[in-house]
Design a protein around this motif. Structure first.
Motif, PDB file in Angstrom:
ATOM      1  N   GLU A  44      36.499 -21.923 -12.747  1.00  0.00           N
ATOM      2  CA  GLU A  44      37.701 -21.121 -12.521  1.00  0.00           C
ATOM      3  C   GLU A  44      38.040 -20.287 -13.751  1.00  0.00           C
ATOM      4  O   GLU A  44      37.974 -20.777 -14.884  1.00  0.00           O
ATOM      5  CB  GLU A  44      38.885 -22.029 -12.167  1.00  0.00           C
ATOM      6  CG  GLU A  44      40.120 -21.209 -11.783  1.00  0.00           C
ATOM      7  CD  GLU A  44      41.402 -22.024 -11.664  1.00  0.00           C
ATOM      8  OE1 GLU A  44      41.316 -23.251 -11.624  1.00  0.00           O
ATOM      9  OE2 GLU A  44      42.470 -21.390 -11.607  1.00  0.00           O
ATOM     10  N   CYS A  96      40.957 -19.253 -14.892  1.00  0.00           N
ATOM     11  CA  CYS A  96      42.040 -19.830 -15.711  1.00  0.00           C
ATOM     12  C   CYS A  96      41.504 -20.886 -16.675  1.00  0.00           C
ATOM     13  O   CYS A  96      41.991 -21.024 -17.794  1.00  0.00           O
ATOM     14  CB  CYS A  96      43.090 -20.487 -14.820  1.00  0.00           C
ATOM     15  SG  CYS A  96      44.111 -19.317 -13.933  1.00  0.00           S
ATOM     16  N   CYS A 140      46.969 -17.143  -9.858  1.00  0.00           N
ATOM     17  CA  CYS A 140      46.851 -17.715 -11.201  1.00  0.00           C
ATOM     18  C   CYS A 140      45.793 -17.012 -12.035  1.00  0.00           C
ATOM     19  O   CYS A 140      45.967 -16.813 -13.241  1.00  0.00           O
ATOM     20  CB  CYS A 140      46.550 -19.210 -11.087  1.00  0.00           C
ATOM     21  SG  CYS A 140      45.030 -19.574 -10.183  1.00  0.00           S
ATOM     22  N   CYS A 141      44.687 -16.616 -11.400  1.00  0.00           N
ATOM     23  CA  CYS A 141      43.562 -16.050 -12.155  1.00  0.00           C
ATOM     24  C   CYS A 141      43.719 -14.556 -12.408  1.00  0.00           C
ATOM     25  O   CYS A 141      43.353 -14.073 -13.483  1.00  0.00           O
ATOM     26  CB  CYS A 141      42.251 -16.303 -11.419  1.00  0.00           C
ATOM     27  SG  CYS A 141      41.775 -18.040 -11.373  1.00  0.00           S
TER      28      CYS A 141
HETATM   29 ZN    ZN Z   1      43.373 -19.570 -11.824  1.00  0.00          ZN
END
Ligand code: ZN
Length: 929
Positions: free
Chosen positions: A312, A314, A388-389
């Motif tokens: 991921e 993040c 989020c990313c």
């Molecule tokens: Zn993320």
């Protein structure tokens, strides 16, 4: 106002006073980011930075009004329809935005961010609240503290960049609200739940304390350290040398909480914080570092970087932040090598070359999918591109302004290098050059002299770079040049004259009086090299040219598609045909599949991974058992492992070397261990070899100390799981009226009594009460590949709760390497390993004895009843669990009631798969008459 060098020194000095007398003094930074510097980047990353500003930072706020409207709407009408972490989006966006401002003087960028910050500040509530949740819930749940952590960090950066006092004031009001909610009240941050997320606010509080010296912020941070013990336990596990992937909360969000430990060390000088922080950094480097330089395996650490699980974005950004802190604390240039690897591959690969989107997952082998497609459950009609990313990925590029060139704060490692005019050694007044590539930075030396460093370069596409140094007046200072560990031979010239002494994996110090126009040229060894894979990537290799990971993308190789790679070259593959490979960052940019692990033969082994004894462990006199990651099953035939023990961390002098083992462990026998002195740290390394070469485990090397006050260890069997040599038994317990095992270790037993066995004879079994009855056995390690658990079972009452455990080794969420569980009246064999696996259920008949066996053989888990295979399930071939015990009659660790009223007899737990005939034989023994 940009913070100056003097400010920082003063801040740290004041910090100690505020922290009280307990601390020894402020912690030491070896290197620090250049506050207030102006950066420009060209070359391949310069294009990516520009694309990020044009196609993301400048447009995201107006295309996604929900970014700020969610705060305006928090108390209007119905319950907000948001993901629990939505409050983080604006903070993450702004962090990368401020970083981008350091690298650009585009007035549109400043104006866009100014607009976002101004409206954000207007949306702060009277009490300081700056999240998206209704008044009654402020800071109490969701990921609300986590969201505020990102806002605090963003406002601090904005304040530093622009000098706007109201941004700092707003950050303080947030921290004041956190304190009035959680400091000296009945509530603790623990109570907010979502612990690895919400406890990360510790990092924001520490940064704000450094800025303001407000004692309450430090006290609040110290209270969160106490709460760690009930959640991620980062301090104690770090001090105990527990691998990060075996800690209670190995998810990626924990990395930001762990950053709090680094900052607390700098504030207080308490060495424990430094040790724990650096342990977790080193553990991820050893056990979880991907070939792309990225981190995570399904959003967390697992101890296996070879599985084709998601990486991921993040998680990579958080890992990069941890690495930058580790570089600040250690000044170790190989960390800058790792940051460079992550930046050119995992980070640049996560960003689409258009600059419009980044991925959620940037796999080693696979495809690139936009995050707003892959994780579109986070999108809302007024925020279609937010997740989020998407808001976090740009920080990976922005971080260049924090590590590319840094202030050198440590005293010189080698005073003999100092040449120049001064008679006494000057205070540290230097700069470390970590990044190579086209760039320019305008900064000031620690003593205030303005200096510009410029690089003309096509690195990393070509192998050379030229630095020009321009101090505003001639100045004596040290310039520390990173010599990458991968560059076997690096040529360096100063004003055209060769400089000797460049060593791979070290800084080359040039300390002299610098004049404007001095030049340095570096030429690196960019021969193509490879790193062999293990486990899922056994028989494959990753190829690198300098810091660039190479990948095969058929479209790129054919020259098809709109987006062109940075580089395309033909690489020799050991044991195969030459193959056209492109840079990993560009692979998949046209939508096609790609691979960065490529089949190869004749490979040396991958670097082995030392596991136990834990780093810093005190071990008893007697034999010492050294465990390391077990290689792929297919590698066992031709791989050998050796142990080397050194008397210093630099690993120069071997004091003991032995081994010739295909798999772990290597045991140093008692008479050999006597060659080692007590109470002295020894450092150890594993070397792995095949007919094609050797590989060594990576530094920093773990150490252990022989403690003569501990009771001597018994002579251990040379077995990975502590199993009996003749039959691979881990626990053998007849349970004939007593839980004590014939082989193995009983930890705890309660709520049990003797009972008649399956054959009706008294004292042939134990009975558990289904209320608190539970018998727990300790194990060295749960077998990762093959095992058998067999016992006689008579359920006396069905559980009133959802689950009743016959056998469970649960140790944390999604980590139970085997459970025999009664669920809805049926008995199942199950594994929890990142996800659920399990067999069909077998109907339970109350009061009736049955013989139960669960056999895992590779990727198959079979449930036997009375000697017959009844159901089988496909499971992962290798399950690496943190379990150090298991229980009968209940869950050994989970707080919820999972007890089972039952009678049990003849427990047999083996570290091998019993054959069907052996299971039938076990079912015949002691069968009811
Ligand atoms: Zn993320």
């Amino acid at each position: 106002m940009p913070c100056t060098w003097l400010d920082l020194t003063l801040c740290l000095a004041l910090a100690v006073t505020a922290a009280g007398a307990a601390a020894a003094g402020p912690g030491e930074v070896k290197m620090e980011r250049l506050h207030g510097a102006a950066w420009r980047f060209g070359g391949v990353l310069g294009e990516r930075i520009k694309a990020n500003a044009e196609r993301w930072l400048l447009v995201a706020p107006k295309n996604n009004p929900g970014l700020l409207d969610m705060f305006a709407n928090r108390d209007k009408g119905p319950k907000p329809n948001l993901v629990p972490w939505a409050g983080e989006f604006v903070g993450k966006y702004l962090i990368s935005g401020v970083q981008a401002m350091r690298m650009s003087d585009d007035p549109r960028l400043r104006a866009t961010l100014d607009g976002v910050v101004s409206r954000l500040l207007e949306l702060q509530a009277e009490d300081g609240y700056l999240g998206p949740w209704p008044k009654a819930e402020r800071l109490l749940g969701h990921w609300d503290l986590w969201g505020h952590y990102h806002v605090i960090e963003a406002l601090l950066l904005w304040h530093e960049q622009t000098g706007e006092a109201k941004a700092l004031a707003a950050a303080r009001r947030i921290a004041d609200l956190i304190c009035s909610t959680y400091l000296d009240t009945k509530r603790r941050v623990f109570d907010a739940g979502s612990h690895e997320m919400n406890m990360s606010v510790i990092h924001g509080l520490a940064l704000l304390y450094e800025k303001t010296k407000e004692p309450r912020y430090l006290r609040m941070a110290e209270e969160i350290v106490k709460d760690f013990e009930r959640a991620g336990d980062y301090l104690r596990t770090g001090l105990a040398g527990v691998e990060f992937f075996r800690t209670p909360r190995p998810r990626w969000e924990s990395l930001h909480a762990v950053q709090g430990l680094a900052e607390l060390y700098l504030i207080t000088g308490d060495e424990r914080f430094r040790r724990a922080f650096l342990h977790h950094w080193a553990s991820i480097r050893r056990c979880d570092l991907r070939n792309t330089g990225g981190f995570s395996s399904g959003e967390q650490a697992t101890g296996n970087p070879y599985a084709d699980t998601p990486i991921e974005t993040c998680c990579v950004v958080a890992w990069q932040a941890v690495m930058i802190d580790a570089l600040r604390l250690t000044g170790d240039p190989t960390i800058a090598d790792d940051i460079e690897l992550a930046t050119f591959n995992a980070i640049a690969g996560a960003q689409h070359p258009s600059g419009e989107w980044c991925t959620y997952d940037t796999p080693m082998n696979g495809r690139r999918v936009p995050s707003h497609v892959a994780i579109n459950f986070q999108a809302r009609p007024d925020a279609p591109h937010l997740n989020c990313c998407s808001v976090n990925g740009p920080r990976g590029l922005g971080a260049l302004s924090e590590w590319a060139v840094m202030k050198w704060c440590a005293a010189s490692p080698d005073a003999a290098n100092v040449r120049g005019t001064g008679t006494s050694r000057p205070q540290p007044n230097g700069l470390a050059v970590n990044f190579y590539g086209r760039m320019e930075v305008k900064t000031a030396l620690p003593n205030g002299t303005a200096v510009t460093i410029r690089q003309e370069s096509d690195y990393p596409l070509l192998d050379a770079t030229k630095l020009t140094i321009e101090p505003s007046e001639p100045q004596h200072f040290g310039l520390f040049l990173r010599i990458p560990a991968w560059s076997a031979k690096t040529e360096v010239a100063l004003n055209g004259k060769a400089v000797l002494g460049a060593k791979p994996g070290a800084y080359l110090e040039l300390a002299r009086e610098w004049k404007s126009g001095d030049t340095i040229t570096l030429r690196f060894d960019m021969s193509i090299r490879h790193e062999p894979g293990d486990l899922e990537q056994h028989g494959k290799a990753s190829f690198y040219r300098g810091p660039i990971l190479l990948a095969h993308d058929e479209q790129m190789a054919r020259g098809e598609g709109k987006f062109r790679p940075w580089m395309l070259l033909e690489a020799p593959i050991p044991g195969g045909q030459p193959l056209k490979l492109c840079d990993f960052a560009s692979a998949g940019a046209n939508g096609g599949p790609y691979r960065s692990w490529l089949p190869a033969t004749g490979l040396r082994p991958p670097p082995p991974v030392p596991l136990l004894p834990a780093d810093g462990a005190r071990v008893p006199p007697g034999p010492i058992r050294f465990a390391f990651r077990k290689p792929a099953a297919a590698a066992l035939a031709d791989r050998k492992h050796y142990l080397r023990i050194y008397d210093s961390p630099s690993a120069e002098r071997v004091v003991l070397g032995l081994g010739d083992n295909p798999k772990p462990p290597i045991v140093v026998r008692a008479h050999e261990a006597k060659l080692l002195k007590p109470n002295v740290p020894y450092y150890w390394q594993i070397i792995s070899g095949t007919a094609h070469g050797d590989s060594e485990s990576l530094p920093p090397h773990k150490h252990f100390i022989i403690d003569p006050t501990l009771p001597p260890a018994p002579d251990l069997p040379a077995a990975q799981y502590g199993e009996r040599p003749d039959d691979a038994a881990i626990i053998i317990a007849s349970l004939c009226g007593d839980p004590k095992p014939d082989w193995g270790h009983l930890k705890d037993a309660k709520g049990w009594k003797p009972a008649p066995g399956p054959d009706g004879e008294p004292n042939g079994a134990i009975e558990l009460d289904g209320q608190a009855g539970r018998v727990t056995y300790g194990i060295v390690e749960f077998p990762d590949r093959d095992f058998t658990v067999a016992l006689w079972l008579c359920v006396t009452a069905l559980p009133k709760t959802q689950y009743g455990q016959v056998f469970s080794a649960w140790c944390k969420g999604m980590d139970d390497p085997l459970r025999l569980v009664v669920h809805q009246g049926k008995l199942h064999a199950r594994i929890e390993a990142g996800q659920f696996f399990g067999t069909d259920g077998w109907p339970v008949e109350l009061g009736k004895w049955v013989h139960v066996a669960a056999v895992k053989e590779g990727a198959k888990l079979t449930l036997y009843i009375n000697g017959q295979a009844r159901s089988a399930a496909k499971v992962p071939e290798s399950v690496v669990s943190s379990a150090e015990d298991f229980a009968l009659g209940g869950n050994p660790h989970f707080g919820g009631p999972e007890f089972l009223a039952c009678r049990l007899a003849d427990l047999r737990f083996h570290a091998r798969a019993l054959s069907p005939a052996e299971v039938r034989e076990a079912a015949r023994r002691g069968a009811p008459k």
